[in-house]
Design a protein around this motif. Structure first.
Motif, short mmCIF file in Angstrom:
data_model
loop_
_atom_site.label_atom_id
_atom_site.label_comp_id
_atom_site.label_asym_id
_atom_site.label_seq_id
_atom_site.Cartn_x
_atom_site.Cartn_y
_atom_site.Cartn_z
N GLY A 232 0.85 -1.20 0.00
CA GLY A 232 0.00 0.00 0.00
C GLY A 232 0.87 1.24 0.00
O GLY A 232 1.86 1.30 0.74
N LEU A 233 0.53 2.20 -0.85
CA LEU A 233 1.32 3.43 -0.90
C LEU A 233 0.38 4.60 -0.66
O LEU A 233 -0.58 4.79 -1.40
CB LEU A 233 2.01 3.54 -2.27
N VAL A 234 0.65 5.34 0.39
CA VAL A 234 -0.21 6.48 0.69
C VAL A 234 0.63 7.73 0.90
O VAL A 234 1.85 7.66 1.05
CB VAL A 234 -1.08 6.23 1.97
N GLY A 235 -0.05 8.86 0.90
CA GLY A 235 0.65 10.13 1.08
C GLY A 235 -0.25 11.25 0.60
O GLY A 235 -1.18 11.02 -0.17
N PRO B 109 -16.63 14.83 -6.62
CA PRO B 109 -15.58 15.84 -6.74
C PRO B 109 -14.31 15.53 -5.96
O PRO B 109 -13.30 16.17 -6.19
CB PRO B 109 -16.25 17.08 -6.16
N THR B 110 -14.34 14.58 -5.07
CA THR B 110 -13.13 14.36 -4.26
C THR B 110 -12.28 13.22 -4.80
O THR B 110 -11.42 12.71 -4.10
CB THR B 110 -13.50 14.08 -2.79
N ARG B 111 -12.54 12.83 -6.05
CA ARG B 111 -11.71 11.82 -6.70
C ARG B 111 -10.24 12.18 -6.55
O ARG B 111 -9.80 13.20 -7.07
CB ARG B 111 -12.02 11.79 -8.19
N GLY B 112 -9.51 11.37 -5.85
CA GLY B 112 -8.07 11.57 -5.78
C GLY B 112 -7.62 12.64 -4.82
O GLY B 112 -6.45 13.00 -4.80
N VAL B 113 -8.52 13.16 -4.00
CA VAL B 113 -8.11 14.19 -3.04
C VAL B 113 -7.72 13.51 -1.73
O VAL B 113 -8.38 12.56 -1.29
CB VAL B 113 -9.27 15.18 -2.81
N ASP B 114 -6.67 13.98 -1.11
CA ASP B 114 -6.17 13.27 0.08
C ASP B 114 -7.03 13.54 1.31
O ASP B 114 -7.88 14.44 1.33
CB ASP B 114 -4.70 13.58 0.33
N VAL B 115 -6.80 12.73 2.34
CA VAL B 115 -7.65 12.75 3.52
C VAL B 115 -7.77 14.12 4.15
O VAL B 115 -8.87 14.61 4.41
CB VAL B 115 -7.08 11.79 4.59
N GLY B 116 -6.63 14.74 4.36
CA GLY B 116 -6.65 16.03 5.05
C GLY B 116 -7.47 17.05 4.29
O GLY B 116 -8.33 17.73 4.85
N THR B 117 -7.23 17.12 2.98
CA THR B 117 -7.94 18.10 2.17
C THR B 117 -9.42 17.79 2.13
O THR B 117 -10.26 18.70 2.16
CB THR B 117 -7.38 18.12 0.75
N LYS B 118 -9.75 16.52 2.03
CA LYS B 118 -11.15 16.14 2.01
C LYS B 118 -11.86 16.73 3.22
O LYS B 118 -12.95 17.31 3.10
CB LYS B 118 -11.29 14.63 2.06
N LEU B 119 -11.25 16.58 4.38
CA LEU B 119 -11.89 17.08 5.59
C LEU B 119 -12.09 18.58 5.50
O LEU B 119 -13.13 19.11 5.85
CB LEU B 119 -11.04 16.71 6.80
N GLU B 120 -11.07 19.25 4.96
CA GLU B 120 -11.22 20.69 4.81
C GLU B 120 -12.36 21.02 3.85
O GLU B 120 -13.12 21.96 4.06
CB GLU B 120 -9.92 21.31 4.28
N SER C 115 -3.95 4.63 -2.74
CA SER C 115 -5.32 5.07 -2.50
C SER C 115 -5.35 6.13 -1.42
O SER C 115 -4.51 6.16 -0.53
CB SER C 115 -6.19 3.88 -2.08
N HIS C 116 -6.33 7.01 -1.54
CA HIS C 116 -6.55 7.98 -0.47
C HIS C 116 -7.62 7.50 0.50
O HIS C 116 -7.93 8.19 1.46
CB HIS C 116 -6.94 9.34 -1.06
N LEU C 117 -8.20 6.33 0.20
CA LEU C 117 -9.14 5.76 1.15
C LEU C 117 -8.34 4.83 2.05
O LEU C 117 -8.02 3.70 1.69
CB LEU C 117 -10.23 5.00 0.40
#
Ligand SMILES: Nc1ncnc2c1ncn2[C@@H]1O[C@H](COP(=O)(O)OP(=O)(O)OP(=O)(O)O)[C@@H](O)[C@H]1O
Ligand SMILES: Nc1ncnc2c1ncn2[C@@H]1O[C@H](COP(=O)(O)OP(=O)(O)OP(=O)(O)O)[C@@H](O)[C@H]1O
Ligand SMILES: [Mg+2]
Ligand SMILES: [Mg+2]
Lengths: 320, 314, 489, 313
Positions: free
Chosen positions: C38-41, C416-427, C205-207
């Protein structure tokens, strides 16, 4: 960082932009050297005055080409012939009717352009075939209307189109101002941005709120309008209109646009490049005429030099 | 008797005043012939593009429509030979004029284009015995007529070595193109004393000289109304002298009568020469008066004139 | 096999810069056969760049690539293919003008000769059936006509097809971004299955749930470097988020505004009458966040487009009051203007507002770009850079900024959040809630079940019709899934 | 079955055929003579060189380029065919091969330097035309007998032009649309990056397509000179626009590798017939040129109507 000051020099440094001017300068110098340094200034004057007409139609053609692949106006020759005939007939050699004649020819040009977009949008005819067909129709109209008769332009109009100040044609000065205005329109107005957005991706433009239909209608109308203007001025400049006077503008209007650095893939337009390309093409012909080569050699040289220039300027690199 | 015969005109271009005058003459003369019951019909057909391939297709269509004769102003002397041969073998009479075809089965009403080039030099030799610098305006590269007139001019220069062609441009027989190319080359040229042309480009050349502030040279004209008018103005203003030469658009009507005669079963030689129409200082006014504004100086043929031309060719 | 002692793939000290931007600053990575890595970031951490290097489509500035125990230099796509390395790129790379079968043929050089179409069709359809049962894709469908979700399925299935050469490693760069939860689940189970047969796999994945549940080992990247590399069972969601360096974890389960508004109190902003005898009509009131749910490609995007269209031109069965903006999810075909800078891409929707006497005020355009760069953290040194210099997630953020920065009162969002990372999603969630509170209306199609929790009201789509109409207090994952599969509830 | 017949995709691909029928029927009605073997032959034989030129243009369009030089290239080939090929066949063949090589090099140049093809081919159009003028300053020459023989072949039952058009369409269809490398070639037009990422050389696909264009342009020139029996330097200049129009009329698009060889052949034939249609109608000379435009518009407008019907059905 300042977006304007960063954006502008980048546009100024577009290779194709400079390339066409450098090429024009090179062929001019070559012609000068061959003729022993004689008449260089006059040659430039002639280049300026004839390039004016190519620049005027070139800008219209550029707006259309910039709206994306497949968009092109092939009805320019017919429009020029028709507008020239209308201008001359309406003016009827009377100075007092100049404005009326000019307005009539501009209106005719704009009407042809708008009709072109009608064919494209309402009847869903691909632009290239729509404008090709309408060119034939307009040509017929010009024949039926003008019957190939040559009416002389009013003296004041003829004088204006051929006037010079310090050896520089007045018409060319107007065209420089016109090009500058169009460059600003392209970079700084909603219309200009819309054209470029549609050229990159029509669907995305529509989804981003661009008035797609209105913008495309306007580009075709403007192209017709500019062709009409060119027709009227050309008739004044050459002492009357003729049916075949638009003929060479079919390919030449496209050539000045693409050599000037506008991308046929759409979304990228270059106004100064059109001036450079128009001067280049005129001076290239002049140079080869000066060399006195036969028609065959002259044509081959023309082609090779165009290819050499574009190869040296190089294409643009894909962004990613 | 040709009362039930149908003759078609196949024309490859309508975009200049010469062709317009040609079509008009055709219309006028054949219209009368049809009304008089000499032939059944004689429509004119023009292609959308000035191209041999398109005209070849047009000829094929005319064959299909069953015309008895096709009068042809050809886009190319040779590229239509295939279609002309097809017409001949379908029993259609083909008469070509102005732009003639080389196919042997067709009739030709030719103009001696080379001669048209040569007379210009003959005239200049009379006017400028001491020799002069010439600018040559040519037509469309790769076209037969251009090459012929050019050959005539070259022959003329060879005959009168005191003349020197200092520059040569292609004006494509279009006034604006001629003007543009002359304006381009003028600055690099020494003094130009005379301009030899192929017709339709004289006025454009005059405009270019004026724009370059050069003294107006002797420009050989091509019978167009605007050229004659300009000449007249210059003549009245400063005794300007020149000549004008071109083929009369009405030659299409000669071709019509020739076709009619052939259909009538009369023996007609395959090759005929028509004189070109020359205007000189003396008969300028007269010709100008007979030329309609915007048109070309013209001669239309009656059946009797045609018989004379046929007879003289024998 | 003795491969176990030798790693399948080893990258060492890989570095890559784009002009002033350091995308990779000396990265090490290793994958074993039979392992799912798994590769995240965060967005712009360098994941896709690293994968491009591994797939041979980008040349690294420095570092070495060891595959099957051998140092590979020079390294390129052709070699990667020969060595059995396949990559599903983040921005899909199918040919839109070709059919599904023809696209399969593109990656199999040996697939030619008589009957190649049949074979290609068989190959791809069998793989699609295996991974995504019930996918509904035909081998002779033209790819350009497929929805983005189906295109993604085709590309994934294609990467696993085998003709003449064995496949050793499959790279999946955000494979589930356009898939709905059901297909995503199908894919991940399939990945587990093939990994068990000895295949290597890299899953980006960002999930975080997907990665935690299905990867054997997790590598976290942050600012062009690998910061953590540990077995998945030693990691938790919190430790992952901490390693990625995103703040905002506290906000993750922040309560939705508990005061559920009374729907009828606010004026209606959007109303789509039901067609073809559907029972429910779609209604959105001022200040509401409306969710569109259901399996991918069941008419949610079409509904948004229909609403958008009638905002431009009156239509009989749709009422839209107020200016509309749309956040596209298929950013390559619907969103970005690839010749323009990031700033111009953001500004296009607000040009009229920024014009003074007919001329666009460039200072204002710049200001808008800078504001949004700050607000949603678009990672770039300069907003005048070309939009394509952004990582995928950051491009998506720019599209978000385009819509939210405009004067639109109604914002349509197409996953709209396709490919957006966790932190940004929350924002982004936070931002949507504040904007909604200010009176903006959101219509939000999403393929992520958790995102529905942000909505006041959810419509479930099936076969182009609304089959369920759920208020937020009735909303459960089970209910949504159930309605997605059945005609009626 | 009915569903597939009214499906949008089917209608879209059937459009070129429908337009062809729409123009052919009135021609048959107005001039029944055209329905004969002889009539069809005359009506259609000049469509063959245009169809070949259209194929050449289509190859270039497939990889997102545009060839503005095809018309003058065909002219040059016709000139070579009527001179060298007839007098000194070896030299003629060598010259034709050299032309094809130049085409390949152009493809490579356009790709490697990432140049706008439209400028490069515009330049080449002058070069080809110049060479043609040098070779044949005044019209003339003579087509080799064997080309004449081929082009005037009297095939049993079906006229030669129809067979030839069918053959061209089907051949290119199989080469480009059905063969496995054809898929890669079209893919390079649809998404060059995807094709490159799959390990193919995009340069090779470009060069292949340009070489194919060179070959078909050569066939076009030779067949043309076979029909006209002799050549001139300007003989085929209008093929440039005609070939683009033919591809588009046949359902092709400017970018994205979406083309249809059979559609393009039908499109070409439609264009040629549109001209014939007019000479069968009596129109005043002033409006004959305009009528050619009007008829194109009418044919395409009818198509649009069918298309819209198809999309709502
Ligand atoms: N679903 C769609 N996807 C992509 N483009 C579309 C779509 N619908 C319409 N368009 C584009 O928008 C144009 C027409 O759209 P519309 O009728 O809304 O006019 P408009 O863009 O609002 O222009 P105006 O405001 O001048 O009327 C079409 O030419 C088409 O290209
Ligand atoms: N062609 C390019 N030109 C300039 N910068 C680039 C280019 N490609 C990538 N970058 C930069 O490199 C960095 C890493 O990008 P990359 O696409 O690898 O991120 P990522 O981890 O995949 O992000 P995401 O999760 O958003 O997909 C980013 O800062 C990006 O802006
Ligand atoms: Mg990425
Ligand atoms: Mg998703």
């Amino acid at each position: 960082m300042n977006g304007l000051s960063k954006g502008m020099p980048r546009a100024l440094l577009e290779k194709a932009w400079l390339g066409s001017f450098l090429a024009a300068a090179a062929v001019w110098a070559a012609a000068m050297i061959y003729s022993g340094g004689q008449g260089g200034g006059q040659m430039l004057g002639a280049a300026l005055s004839f390039s004016t007409f190519f620049v005027i139609v070139g800008i219209g053609q550029m707006l259309i080409i910039a709206t994306g692949p497949g968009n092109v106006d092939l009805s320019i020759p017919g429009t020029i012939a028709l507008a020239g005939a209308i201008a001359m007939k309406v003016m009827d050699g009377e100075d007092s009717l100049i404005v009326v004649g000019l307005a009539a020819s501009l209106a005719a040009g704009a009407a042809v352009g708008a009709a072109n977009y009608g064919l494209i949008r309402v009847l869903r005819i691909p632009p290239i075939i729509a404008t090709l067909s309408s060119n034939l129709l307009v040509q017929s109209t010009a024949i039926a209307y003008g019957r190939g008769l040559r009416v002389k332009p009013p003296p004041a109009f003829a004088d204006f189109t051929t006037a010079t100040v310090f050896g520089v044609p007045v018409l060319a000065l107007c065209a420089v101002v016109f090009a500058a205005v169009m460059a600003v329109v392209l970079a700084r107005t909603v219309f200009g941005r819309s054209v470029l957005a549609i050229g990159q991706n029509m669907r995305a433009a529509w989804l981003a709120g661009v008035a797609v239909d209105r913008t495309r209608l306007l580009t075709y109308t403007l192209s017709g309008l500019f062709a009409g203007l060119c027709g009227a001025l050309l008739a004044g400049f050459s002492g009357g209109s003729s049916l075949d006077m638009g003929m060479e503008y079919l390919l030449a209007s496209i050539a000045v646009v693409v050599i000037g650095g506008t991308s046929v893939a759409g979304g990228k337009a270059n106004v100064p490049g059109i001036w450079g390309a128009a001067l280049f093409l005129f001076l290239l012909l002049t140079m080869l005429n000066t060399f006195g080569a036969g028609a065959g050699v002259r044509l081959v040289m023309t082609g090779l030099i165009i290819i050499a220039v574009i190869t040296m300027a190089g294409g643009d690199k894909p962004a990613r | 008797d040709t009362a039930d015969k149908r003759i078609a005109l196949s024309n490859n271009y309508a975009g200049n005043s010469w062709r317009q005058a040609m079509l008009k003459s055709w219309d006028k003369v054949t219209g009368k012939a049809v009304a008089d019951g000499i032939v059944k019909e004689a429509p004119a057909f023009t292609t959308a593009e000035n191209q041999a391939t398109e005209q070849a297709a047009q000829i094929q269509n005319l064959i299909l429509q069953g015309y008895d004769a096709i009068v042809l102003n050809a886009a190319s002397p040779t590229a239509l030979n295939g279609a002309v041969k097809e017409a001949c073998s379908a029993g259609v009479t083909v008469v070509s004029f102005d732009g003639v075809v080389t196919e042997p089965c067709a009739w030709r009403i030719a103009v001696d284009f080379a001669k048209m080039g040569e007379v210009q030099l003959d005239y200049l030799a009379k006017r400028m015995a001491g020799g002069a610098n010439l600018l040559e305006i040519r037509g469309l590269a790769g076209v037969f007529v251009d090459d012929e007139i050019h050959k005539g001019i070259v022959a003329g220069v060879a005959k009168y070595p005191q003349f020197k062609i200092v520059g040569s441009v292609h004006g494509d027989w279009a006034q604006t193109v001629a003007q543009k190319n002359v304006a381009g080359i003028l600055p690099s040229l020494p003094k130009v004393d005379a301009v030899v042309t192929q017709g339709g480009d004289g006025y454009g050349a005059a405009q270019a000289f004026k724009a370059a502030n050069r003294p107006t040279p002797l420009i050989v004209m091509g019978n167009r109304h605007d050229e004659l008018t300009w000449w007249k103005q210059q003549k009245d203003a400063n005794k300007y002298e020149t000549m004008s030469v071109s083929i009369a658009p009405g030659v299409s009507t000669l071709a019509f009568w020739v076709a009619q005669q052939i259909l009538d079963g009369k023996p007609v030689p395959k090759d005929m020469i028509v004189p070109f129409l020359r205007i000189d200082q003396e008969n300028l006014e007269q010709n100008l008066a007979n030329t309609e504004p915007g048109g070309v100086a013209n001669v239309e043929y009656l059946q009797a004139d045609a018989l004379k031309v046929i007879a003289s060719a024998k | 096999m003795q491969a176990t002692s030798e790693r399948l793939i080893r990258l060492q000290g890989v570095a890559k810069s784009f002009g002033p931007v350091r995308a990779l600053a000396g990265v090490d990575l290793a994958v074993d056969a039979g392992e799912c890595l798994g590769l995240v970031g965060h967005n712009g951490a360098g994941k896709s760049t690293l994968m491009n290097v591994l797939a041979g489509t980008l040349e690294a500035d420095a570092g070495e690539i060891v595959i099957h125990g051998e140092r590979r230099s020079p390294y390129n796509v052709g070699l990667a293919h020969r060595l059995g390395i396949r990559c599903v790129f983040q921005e899909l790379s199918l040919c839109p003008n070709l059919t599904v079968a023809e696209n399969a043929r593109i990656i199999h050089p040996k697939l030619s000769g008589w009957g190649w179409r049949k074979r290609a069709a068989g190959l791809i359809v069998a793989k699609l059936d295996e991974i995504f049962p019930g996918h509904g894709i035909r081998a002779d469908d033209v790819v350009g006509d497929l929805s983005i979700g189906r295109r993604q399925m085709v590309e994934i299935a294609r990467a696993f097809t085998v003709s003449d050469r064995p496949v050793h490693l499959v790279i999946l760069d955000e494979p589930t971004s356009s898939l709905d939860s059901v297909s995503a689940e199908q894919l991940l189970s399939f990945v587990r299955k093939v990994v068990a047969t000895g295949l290597g796999c890299i899953l980006i994945s960002h999930l975080l749930g997907e990665v935690l549940d299905y990867a054997d080992c997790i590598v976290v990247m942050r600012d062009a470097k690998v910061v953590t590399s540990r077995p998945a069972r030693e990691m938790t969601r919190d430790s992952l988020v901490a390693a990625m360096g995103d703040v905002g974890d506290e906000r993750v389960v922040a309560e939705r505004p508990s005061a559920v508004r009374r729907r009828d109190a606010a004026p209606i902003r959007v109303r789509v009458r039901s067609r073809r005898g559907g029972r429910h009509e779609l209604v959105a009131h001022e200040g509401e966040v409306i969710g569109l749910a259901g399996l991918a490609g069941h008419g949610q995007t079409d509904a948004l487009i229909q609403i958008y269209r009638s905002s431009r031109r009156r239509a009989a069965d749709t009422v839209v009051t107020g200016p509309v903006a749309l956040v596209p999810g298929d950013r390559q075909t619907d969103g970005i203007f690839h010749l323009w800078s990031i700033g111009q891409n953001i500004g296009i929707r607000s040009l009229k507002r920024m014009s003074r006497r007919g001329l666009i005020d460039l200072a204002q355009e710049r200001q808008l770009a800078e504001d949004w760069k700050r607000r949603i953290n678009i990672r770039t040194p300069d907003m005048t850079n070309n939009i394509l210099s952004l990582s995928g997630g950051n491009q998506q953020k720019a599209l978000f900024a385009r819509a939210l920065g405009s004067d639109a009162e109604i914002v349509l969002m197409d996953d709209p959040t396709r490919g957006v990372d966790v932190g940004t999603k929350l924002e982004i969630y936070e931002m949507i809630r504040t904007e909604a509170a200010k009176g903006r209306t959101f219509l939000w199609y999403t393929t992520e079940m958790e995102e529905l929790a942000n909505c006041d009201h959810v419509y479930v789509f099936r076969n182009g019709r609304i089959v369920a109409d759920l208020a937020s207090d009735q909303l459960t994952e089970a209910k949504v899934l159930q309605s997605s599969f059945e005609e009626t509830v | 079955m009915l569903a597939t017949l009214t499906s949008r995709r089917f209608l879209r691909s059937a459009l070129p055929a429908i337009s062809l029928v729409m123009i052919l029927l009135p021609i048959f009605y107005m001039q029944p003579r055209t329905m004969s073997y002889f009539g069809l032959n005359l009506l259609l034989n000049l469509a063959i060189p245009i169809a070949l030129a259209t194929m050449a243009q289509m190859f270039v369009l497939t990889v997102n380029d545009l060839d503005l030089s095809i018309g003058s290239y065909v002219s040059l080939v016709a000139c070579i065919g009527a001179t060298w090929l007839q007098q000194t066949p070896l030299l003629g063949v060598a010259a034709l091969l050299a032309c094809i090589v130049v085409y390949g090099l152009l493809g490579a140049l356009v790709h490697v330097r990432n140049l706008p093809s439209i400028v490069v081919t515009l330049g080449m159009s002058f070069v080809w035309l110049g060479l043609a003028v040098l070779l044949l300053p005044t019209p003339g020459g003579q087509a080799p007998g064997w080309i004449r023989t081929v082009m005037t072949l009297k095939t049993p039952m079906v006229p030669f032009p129809i067979l030839a058009a069918l053959l061209i369409g089907v051949l290119v269809h199989f080469g480009l649309m059905r063969s496995s490398y054809g898929a890669v070639l079209r893919g390079a037009g649809g998404n060059p990056r995807a094709v490159a990422r799959a390990g193919w050389s995009v340069l090779r696909t470009k060069v292949t397509m340009y070489v194919m264009a060179g070959i078909f342009g050569m066939l076009s020139g030779l067949s043309l000179v076979g029909l006209t029996t002799s050549a001139d330097a300007n003989i085929a200049l209008r093929y440039t626009l005609l070939s683009i129009a033919g591809v588009i009329l046949g359902g092709g698009e400017f970018v994205g590798g979406r083309v249809s060889p059979i559609g393009a052949v039908l499109g070409t034939v439609t264009l040629v017939l549109a001209g014939s249609f007019l000479s069968f109608m009596r129109i005043s000379p002033d409006w004959q040129i305009g009528a050619q435009g009007a008829i194109l518009i009418v044919v395409l407008a009818l198509r649009a109507l069918i298309n819209r019907r198809g999309s709502t059905a």
